[in-house]
Write an enzyme that holds these catalytic residues in place. Sequence first.
Site, PDB file in Angstrom:
ATOM      1  N   ASP A  78       0.815  -1.215   0.000  1.00 43.63           N
ATOM      2  CA  ASP A  78       0.000   0.000   0.000  1.00 43.63           C
ATOM      3  C   ASP A  78       0.847   1.262   0.000  1.00 43.63           C
ATOM      4  O   ASP A  78       2.055   1.236   0.249  1.00 43.63           O
ATOM      5  CB  ASP A  78      -0.952   0.014   1.198  1.00 43.63           C
ATOM      6  CG  ASP A  78      -0.225  -0.018   2.535  1.00 43.63           C
ATOM      7  OD1 ASP A  78       0.827  -0.681   2.632  1.00 43.63           O
ATOM      8  OD2 ASP A  78      -0.702   0.620   3.492  1.00 43.63           O
ATOM      9  N   GLU A 145       0.307  -1.664   5.412  1.00 38.34           N
ATOM     10  CA  GLU A 145       1.345  -1.224   6.358  1.00 38.34           C
ATOM     11  C   GLU A 145       1.110   0.200   6.821  1.00 38.34           C
ATOM     12  O   GLU A 145       1.269   0.521   8.006  1.00 38.34           O
ATOM     13  CB  GLU A 145       2.721  -1.337   5.678  1.00 38.34           C
ATOM     14  CG  GLU A 145       3.902  -1.093   6.608  1.00 38.34           C
ATOM     15  CD  GLU A 145       4.380   0.362   6.606  1.00 38.34           C
ATOM     16  OE1 GLU A 145       5.283   0.689   7.410  1.00 38.34           O
ATOM     17  OE2 GLU A 145       3.843   1.171   5.817  1.00 38.34           O
TER      18      GLU A 145
END
Length: 484
Positions: A78, A145
């Site tokens: 991400d 994350e």
Amino acid sequence: MSEIQILQPSLLWKWFDQICAIPHPSYHEEEIAQFIINWAKSKQFFVERDEAGNLLIRKPATKGMENRQTIALQAHLDMVPQANEGTVHDFKKDPIQPYIDGEWVKAKGTTLGADNGIGLASCLAVLDADDIAHPEIEALLTMTEEAGMEGAIGLRPNWLNANIMINTDTEDNGEIYIGCAGGEDGNVELPIDYIDNPFDGAIRLQLKGLQGGHSGCDIHTTRANAIKLLARTLADLQQENEVQLADIQGGSVRNAIPREANATLVFAANNQSKVTAYLNQFEQNLKSELSLAEPNLYFVIETIVPPEKSFSASASNRTIHLLNALPNGVIRNSDVLKNVVETSLSIGILTTEEGKVRANMLIRSLIENGKADVRSRLNSLAKLAGASTHFSGSYPGWEPDPTSAITPITKQIYDQILGYEAKVKVIHAGLECGLIKKAYPSMDLVSIGPTIRNAHSPDEKVHIPAVEIYWTLLTQLLAQAPLK
């Protein structure tokens, strides 16, 4: 295709360009995950997902490297979605638009996603390449994350075979990270009493133009937090003027220093010129004070139709003074590690909704007691203000391992490439390494990466020459993997 595909190393930049083309903000990584899965299957690699959605891809050792230890490469899928004011961009649908600006790659009006897209691209490039000597490779690509390390928290144990892992999320050329801070989300919620608005004047005050940045890597700088600066402005304004809040907002992601904040203020209409003059003078004072740290700071003061409801005088006062008093920034520097922040707090998001003002904060610390200290301070302040606190998502720091075998190998290779000594450091930002160590206690970890500046902001950029150095380091590390 974009112009960055002309850069070297070509395979890494090709993959980064592909990553930019697929939307992948936190909680919306499924499209890029499926793209990678389909590609891995087309290459006949082992590919599997765990219960948290993390991807594991295995590639066999190249000829002559079968007697070397398996190495895991790790990156997260991400990116942080931040756009400049005036930039129309739907991070769930629109591709990132990278471009070359001298020695840097930037994005048009948004975060670039070099954090951790360059690391992800390097993992995929290693898997894709047929001219790199390497032992058996395991690529661990984690979910979400940037919004709480959810993938690493849910990482399946006894899944990876490797005992050595290279994390690719470092953002400084010439630096090797062997430890990082842990973190925890904190929320302070203040219930709001609404009343029929007793005033006939109203403005919307917007604070804009701040640099923002990474709430870990940049927390030690003098960059201002827009939410804190707005609270300070309102606290001073109240000393000389009868104003009340009708709304207050700021920031957009928990792990970025907010660049913008705004408030709706109500007051007697015949006092508007006085309120506006006070704010204009305060703006000039802030510009003078922060001329180096925040050269582009400015206020937007807009006259609006008075809202039907506003905060009560008590709720308005408690909100402003609670936000003004909330700790923010560096709480304590480390006694053990020179020039390293031990504990910090950053207010990332401020919202007014459902009868509550909510401040979402990220606590970071190298030690568990540091997080406990901040929790205690927030609890005390909340009790004084009539607010409540909630803490969640605590994740451990990554403690340096003096017995690490991969660290001295990494440093030796890096020193040779650079022509000077690489720095072995501990970073205040959160890396997934601490959580990975929790699931795999014997994992020997090191973190490397190219120079990335202004991560988590639309000014994010990655240094092109540093990417080439990073790629050289990574591929030489794989070629010199320890024997089994």
